[in-house]
Design a protein around this motif. Sequence first.
Motif, short mmCIF file in Angstrom:
data_model
loop_
_atom_site.label_atom_id
_atom_site.label_comp_id
_atom_site.label_asym_id
_atom_site.label_seq_id
_atom_site.Cartn_x
_atom_site.Cartn_y
_atom_site.Cartn_z
N GLU A 72 0.82 -1.22 0.00
CA GLU A 72 0.00 0.00 0.00
C GLU A 72 0.85 1.27 0.00
O GLU A 72 0.35 2.34 -0.33
N LEU A 73 2.11 1.16 0.38
CA LEU A 73 2.98 2.33 0.47
C LEU A 73 3.67 2.68 -0.84
O LEU A 73 4.44 3.64 -0.91
N VAL A 74 3.40 1.92 -1.90
CA VAL A 74 4.05 2.17 -3.19
C VAL A 74 3.74 3.58 -3.70
O VAL A 74 2.68 4.15 -3.41
N ASP A 75 4.67 4.14 -4.45
CA ASP A 75 4.50 5.48 -5.01
C ASP A 75 3.40 5.45 -6.07
O ASP A 75 3.47 4.67 -7.02
N HIS A 76 2.39 6.28 -5.89
CA HIS A 76 1.31 6.38 -6.87
C HIS A 76 0.56 7.70 -6.65
O HIS A 76 0.69 8.33 -5.61
N VAL A 77 -0.19 8.10 -7.64
CA VAL A 77 -1.03 9.29 -7.54
C VAL A 77 -2.33 8.85 -6.86
O VAL A 77 -3.10 8.05 -7.42
N ALA A 102 -7.51 3.14 -10.29
CA ALA A 102 -6.48 2.29 -9.68
C ALA A 102 -5.76 3.06 -8.57
O ALA A 102 -5.49 2.51 -7.49
N GLY A 103 -5.44 4.33 -8.80
CA GLY A 103 -4.81 5.16 -7.77
C GLY A 103 -5.70 5.34 -6.56
O GLY A 103 -5.24 5.29 -5.42
N ALA A 104 -7.00 5.53 -6.80
CA ALA A 104 -7.95 5.69 -5.70
C ALA A 104 -8.06 4.41 -4.88
O ALA A 104 -8.14 4.46 -3.65
N ARG A 105 -8.03 3.26 -5.54
CA ARG A 105 -8.08 1.98 -4.81
C ARG A 105 -6.85 1.81 -3.92
O ARG A 105 -6.95 1.39 -2.76
N ALA A 109 -6.72 1.62 0.17
CA ALA A 109 -6.03 0.52 0.86
C ALA A 109 -5.01 1.08 1.87
O ALA A 109 -4.85 0.55 2.98
N LEU A 110 -4.32 2.15 1.48
CA LEU A 110 -3.35 2.79 2.36
C LEU A 110 -4.01 3.31 3.63
O LEU A 110 -3.56 3.02 4.75
#
Length: 195
Positions: A72-77, A102-105, A109-110
């Motif tokens: 969940e900590l992966v870099d994403h928008v 996908a970014g919102a999901r 999760a984060l």
Amino acid sequence: MPTRHVYLARHGAADPFGELTDVGQRQSELLGRRLAGLPIDAVWHSPLPRAVRSARIVGRHLPDASVREAAELVDHVPHVPDDAPPAWAAFFDGYDAEEAAAGARLADALTDRFARPAEAETHEVLVTHAYQVAWLLRHALDAPPVRWLGLNCGNTALTAIEYRDGMAPTVVLYNDMGHLPAELRWTGFGNGTRP
């Protein structure tokens, strides 16, 4: 009432290929030293190499803490606004609905995993990326989703948030670089005058 203490840190300075630089390694070392006096239970990190390496360096100073990956900590928008502020319009140009979803999901999760109280007193370090620190800070402040924009943080700057049952989250620190000497501060920001 148990408190979940979450210490958020952006990884150390990295090169264009995502590997920690000498500066990033030193920043991570100093962050580990700063956290060494706390009863840290776990160090969670993004799966990306710059965060993995930073977390391992930090973890060397926290012998009682496990160091583990959290996808969940992966870099994403985390959020693509329908109507981006004009200064950010070019940044979001090209994001389609599928990428935004996908970014919102991932963002959900984060927050579901880390932005909530725990059953027992816990102290966790999350070594992640600027956007994820901004997203969790925005969430703690109950600010609109678009407000993650502009909440930048320096490499290995410390943000601390506390979570308790029945209470709003408490933001204790944001972007604190007190453990870094002046020459190691403000990496991760563009050029400009800094305090």
